[in-house]
Design an enzyme around this catalytic site. Structure first.
Site, PDB file in Angstrom:
ATOM      1  N   TYR A 188       0.856  -1.188   0.000  1.00  0.00           N
ATOM      2  CA  TYR A 188       0.000   0.000   0.000  1.00  0.00           C
ATOM      3  C   TYR A 188       0.890   1.235   0.000  1.00  0.00           C
ATOM      4  CZ  TYR A 188      -4.230   2.665   1.388  1.00  0.00           C
ATOM      5  OH  TYR A 188      -5.301   3.521   1.449  1.00  0.00           O
ATOM      6  N   LYS A 206      -1.288  -1.111  -4.320  1.00  0.00           N
ATOM      7  CA  LYS A 206      -2.288  -0.052  -4.449  1.00  0.00           C
ATOM      8  C   LYS A 206      -1.547   1.265  -4.313  1.00  0.00           C
ATOM      9  CE  LYS A 206      -6.262   2.259  -2.390  1.00  0.00           C
ATOM     10  NZ  LYS A 206      -7.240   2.339  -1.289  1.00  0.00           N
TER      11      LYS A 206
END
Length: 314
Positions: free
Chosen positions: A140, A170
């Site tokens: 992330y 992400k």
């Protein structure tokens, strides 16, 4: 990208709350089912939008288990399991694996600032070794929130050390050049790059990314589904324009209470305004302004809502 585990539109799902601020799993499951029926391919639960860091480890486990018990497919969920503690990150990740989740999303250890790439590598390397395989690890990259960016050098080292284990990222930086650099460097190795920004969905799909994991998908997933299905052409272009407009509406006020307000009004359900401190619901003036911004996009009433909810939205 072919064969991406979470390829397509993934909502960073809001966590519904009861009056005592405990998780409301019935409401959350109802919302998750609506998302999957209205354009979402997957569900990012317990991320930033889901207020993951406002919940204990036991609460996070109960949320994942409770959604599965309420018929939300484990294979559709990517729970956030990354915390600053290696031990708890491993525990939450192994728990997600045991429930049947195919992947998890890992924040970097975010309390200590300015860690070196070597330090971050040591952290994620230890997590991967202790987890022991059997579940895909997604990183992330959200430096505005975590204050710990993930460099291309770090990603490359992790992919080399753990082939097929670190499956994707992400990128919520809003920096498309960074997303494209990740795609160019690592997509040929099967690495899945997901945009955290709705305005880039059509572009990232065209350039080799896997899709998106976004907060605004809680309300704009219908149009995300069209972009993912059509990719190009007038219908896809129009849907992408809606994604871009609704993203702007979502970020015109603090994001999480903004989305809670939109869902509360769309469903005629005040309970969706409940939020854990330090976040607070929008005051009336801000709530009205946020709703008006969404109405101006043409997204309201949200497609796929029940007749009663539609009537309330109108």
């Amino acid at each position: 990208m072919k064969d991406a585990l979470y390829g397509g539109i993934n909502a960073a799902v809001l966590t519904a709350l009861k009056e005592d601020l405990s998780p409301d799993l019935d409401r959350m499951a109802e919302h998750a089912n609506w998302l999957l029926a209205n354009g979402c391919n997957g569900l990012g639960v317990l991320g930033t939008t889901g207020e993951a860091n406002s919940f204990s480890g036991s609460e996070r486990k109960a949320i994942v288990e409770g959604l599965i018990q309420r018929s939300i497919p484990a294979a559709k969920m990517m729970p956030g399991t990354g915390v600053s503690s290696i031990t708890e990150t491993v525990e939450l990740t192994q728990h997600a694996r045991a429930q049947g989740c195919r992947g998890v999303l890992l924040l970097p250890p975010f309390y200590y600032k300015n860690p070196s790439d070597d330090g971050l590598f040591a952290h994620f390397d230890e997590v991967a070794k202790r987890v022991g395989g059997g579940i895909a690890l997604y990183l992330y990259h959200f430096p505005q929130q975590s204050a710990v960016p993930l460099s291309l050098n770090l990603l490359g080292k992790l992919l080399d050390a753990h082939p097929g284990v670190f499956k994707g990222v992400k990128d919520s930086s809003g920096d498309y050049a960074n997303m494209k650099a990740m795609i160019d460097a690592f997509a040929p190795r099967g690495f899945e790059v997901y945009s955290g920004s709705d305005e880039y969905v059509q572009r990232i799909l065209a350039e080799g990314g896997a899709g998106c994991i976004t907060a605004a998908s809680n309300a704009n997933c219908h149009w995300g589904g069209i972009v993912y299905a059509k990719r190009t052409g007038p219908e896809a272009d129009k849907a992408q324009a809606m994604l871009t407009a609704t993203r702007k509406a979502a970020t015109a006020a603090p994001l999480i209470p903004n989305l809670r307000e939109v869902i509360a009004r769309s469903r005629n359900d005040d309970a969706w305004r409940r939020i854990r401190p330090p976040h607070l619901p929008l005051d009336k003036a801000a709530a009205d302004k946020a709703w008006e911004a969404w109405v101006a996009t043409g997204a309201i009433p949200l497609p796929g809502l029940s007749g009663a909810s539609r009537a309330a939205a109108e």
